[in-house]
Design a protein around this motif. Structure first.
Motif, PDB file in Angstrom:
ATOM      1  N   GLN A 194      54.686  24.103  49.867  1.00 34.10           N
ATOM      2  CA  GLN A 194      55.956  23.815  50.523  1.00 34.10           C
ATOM      3  C   GLN A 194      56.148  24.690  51.748  1.00 34.10           C
ATOM      4  O   GLN A 194      56.574  24.206  52.807  1.00 34.10           O
ATOM      5  CB  GLN A 194      57.110  24.007  49.526  1.00 34.10           C
ATOM      6  CG  GLN A 194      57.193  22.913  48.471  1.00 34.10           C
ATOM      7  CD  GLN A 194      58.265  23.179  47.426  1.00 34.10           C
ATOM      8  OE1 GLN A 194      58.520  24.332  47.071  1.00 34.10           O
ATOM      9  NE2 GLN A 194      58.880  22.123  46.932  1.00 34.10           N
ATOM     10  N   ALA A 227      53.634  23.566  54.517  1.00 37.20           N
ATOM     11  CA  ALA A 227      54.062  22.328  55.154  1.00 37.20           C
ATOM     12  C   ALA A 227      55.278  22.558  56.046  1.00 37.20           C
ATOM     13  O   ALA A 227      55.380  21.992  57.144  1.00 37.20           O
ATOM     14  CB  ALA A 227      54.376  21.271  54.087  1.00 37.20           C
ATOM     15  N   LEU A 228      56.211  23.399  55.583  1.00 37.57           N
ATOM     16  CA  LEU A 228      57.392  23.714  56.378  1.00 37.57           C
ATOM     17  C   LEU A 228      56.998  24.311  57.719  1.00 37.57           C
ATOM     18  O   LEU A 228      57.638  24.063  58.750  1.00 37.57           O
ATOM     19  CB  LEU A 228      58.292  24.685  55.606  1.00 37.57           C
ATOM     20  CG  LEU A 228      59.563  25.156  56.325  1.00 37.57           C
ATOM     21  CD1 LEU A 228      60.518  23.993  56.560  1.00 37.57           C
ATOM     22  CD2 LEU A 228      60.259  26.247  55.515  1.00 37.57           C
ATOM     23  N   ASN A 229      55.923  25.102  57.716  1.00 38.18           N
ATOM     24  CA  ASN A 229      55.441  25.740  58.943  1.00 38.18           C
ATOM     25  C   ASN A 229      54.378  24.913  59.657  1.00 38.18           C
ATOM     26  O   ASN A 229      53.695  25.418  60.552  1.00 38.18           O
ATOM     27  CB  ASN A 229      54.916  27.135  58.619  1.00 38.18           C
ATOM     28  CG  ASN A 229      56.021  28.123  58.334  1.00 38.18           C
ATOM     29  OD1 ASN A 229      56.542  28.760  59.240  1.00 38.18           O
ATOM     30  ND2 ASN A 229      56.418  28.236  57.070  1.00 38.18           N
ATOM     31  N   GLN A 230      54.239  23.655  59.241  1.00 42.83           N
ATOM     32  CA  GLN A 230      53.356  22.678  59.890  1.00 42.83           C
ATOM     33  C   GLN A 230      51.904  23.149  59.949  1.00 42.83           C
ATOM     34  O   GLN A 230      51.196  22.922  60.928  1.00 42.83           O
ATOM     35  CB  GLN A 230      53.875  22.334  61.288  1.00 42.83           C
ATOM     36  CG  GLN A 230      55.264  21.690  61.265  1.00 42.83           C
ATOM     37  CD  GLN A 230      55.745  21.255  62.635  1.00 42.83           C
ATOM     38  OE1 GLN A 230      55.521  21.941  63.636  1.00 42.83           O
ATOM     39  NE2 GLN A 230      56.402  20.113  62.691  1.00 42.83           N
ATOM     40  N   LEU A 231      51.454  23.794  58.879  1.00 42.78           N
ATOM     41  CA  LEU A 231      50.047  24.150  58.751  1.00 42.78           C
ATOM     42  C   LEU A 231      49.332  23.043  57.989  1.00 42.78           C
ATOM     43  O   LEU A 231      49.910  22.404  57.109  1.00 42.78           O
ATOM     44  CB  LEU A 231      49.906  25.494  58.020  1.00 42.78           C
ATOM     45  CG  LEU A 231      50.490  26.700  58.757  1.00 42.78           C
ATOM     46  CD1 LEU A 231      50.238  27.978  57.973  1.00 42.78           C
ATOM     47  CD2 LEU A 231      49.933  26.826  60.155  1.00 42.78           C
ATOM     48  N   PRO A 232      48.067  22.795  58.298  1.00 45.50           N
ATOM     49  CA  PRO A 232      47.372  21.639  57.727  1.00 45.50           C
ATOM     50  C   PRO A 232      47.042  21.825  56.243  1.00 45.50           C
ATOM     51  O   PRO A 232      46.387  22.788  55.853  1.00 45.50           O
ATOM     52  CB  PRO A 232      46.086  21.558  58.557  1.00 45.50           C
ATOM     53  CG  PRO A 232      45.863  22.953  59.060  1.00 45.50           C
ATOM     54  CD  PRO A 232      47.233  23.528  59.277  1.00 45.50           C
ATOM     55  N   LYS A 278      47.451  15.983  51.733  1.00 47.07           N
ATOM     56  CA  LYS A 278      48.681  15.268  51.386  1.00 47.07           C
ATOM     57  C   LYS A 278      48.971  15.493  49.906  1.00 47.07           C
ATOM     58  O   LYS A 278      48.095  15.323  49.053  1.00 47.07           O
ATOM     59  CB  LYS A 278      48.522  13.778  51.664  1.00 47.07           C
ATOM     60  CG  LYS A 278      49.805  12.965  51.527  1.00 47.07           C
ATOM     61  CD  LYS A 278      49.543  11.477  51.740  1.00 47.07           C
ATOM     62  CE  LYS A 278      49.055  11.209  53.150  1.00 47.07           C
ATOM     63  NZ  LYS A 278      48.858   9.744  53.369  1.00 47.07           N
TER      64      LYS A 278
END
Length: 297
Positions: free
Chosen positions: A105, A108-113, A116
């Motif tokens: 979480q 993803a919040l920090n837009q790291l890959p 899915k």
């Protein structure tokens, strides 16, 4: 400045891996003229009273300047922090690292890959009916094969590859009262990943890991390892991932996506360092102790 430290590991776990880590840290500290004591978590019982917070049998004059916490006993780590002792890594970092859902979480919040991921709904107990019907949207989003990964676990033992809806239903039935997630299967990284060990703002050592007959690469489970020279993008990603969870040091595992771009698989706040030394000749413990000493300057 004369420093003193504690190194804490879990005394209830089988084998010597965790004591071994503690001893490597102690030896590195000794080389840098820092006195350390090794404790099992079971030797440091936290006492809470109306008047104060203590450790049973340990006077305040005997408390160390810092602690290297080679365990996941976050309540003890927090007790030490409440006593004013800097803990590496912090109790919050250890808690986030230990909970893979919480880690993903934040990433993803920090837009790291990341792969899915679908978080399974919480169930407090096993139901009579298997809840597979609740997962059709997840199946549509991820497809088969897919990974079923428990939120808590080590050495790859709580990570499962399922190929069909029937297999998924069986696994969900087993895990209903455990937190877990579903993830897309990164076929391009089957049986291979890279481990980068981050200390502070740097990747200090790296190795690639391979498994001949398993999608998991854990050396404990039979994977092999080889020294690796990471690309700049891989090093930057590993450092960013460690920073996101607040880690002073961490082992960051990267998968290789279909276009060869790296994906974050896991961040381990208590990554073992002997395998890295055996593979690369680099003693990560030396870097950890230098980092801690620098924090006190």
């Amino acid at each position: 400045m004369n420093l003193s430290g504690w190194v804490i590991y879990n005394g209830y776990l089988r084998g010597n891996k965790f004591l071994d880590f503690a001893e490597w840290i102690q030896q590195a500290a000794s080389k840098q003229q820092i006195d350390t004591k090794i404790y099992k978590n079971s030797e440091l019982l936290g006492l809470l009273t109306t008047e104060s917070i203590h450790l049973l049998g340990i006077g305040s004059d005997k408390l160390p300047d810092f602690v290297v916490f080679a365990d996941k006993d976050i309540y003890l780590a927090k007790q030490l922090e409440l006593l004013g002792i800097p803990v590496f890594n912090s109790s919050e970092t250890i808690a986030i690292s230990d909970d893979k859902i919480a880690s993903y979480q934040l990433l993803a919040l920090n837009q790291l890959p990341v792969p899915k991921t679908v978080v399974a709904p919480k169930s407090f107990h096993k139901t009579v009916e298997n809840p597979i019907d609740d997962y059709h949207k997840a199946i549509d989003a991820l497809g088969f094969p897919m990974i079923v990964k428990e939120a808590f676990g080590s050495f790859g033992e709580q990570v499962h590859l399922v190929d069909t809806e029937d297999e998924l239903a069986e696994k969900i039935g087993q895990l209903q009262n455990h937190p877990f997630m579903l993830q897309e299967f990164i076929a391009s990284s089957y049986g291979k990943d890279i481990r980068l060990h981050v200390v502070g703002d740097k990747v200090v050592a790296a190795m690639s890991r391979h498994a001949e007959s398993d999608f998991r690469t854990n050396v404990t489970a039979g994977g092999t390892m080889q020294a690796y020279r990471p690309a700049s993008m891989e090093k930057e990603l590993a450092v960013r991932a460690a920073k996101v969870i607040g880690a002073d040091f961490a082992g960051v595992d990267l998968l290789s996506g279909s276009d060869n771009s790296p994906l974050i698989c896991e961040i381990n706040s208590n990554a073992h360092i002997r395998n890295m030394f055996d593979c690369t000749g680099i003693n990560v413990a030396d870097f950890i102790i230098r980092y801690i000493r620098h924090k006190f300057k």
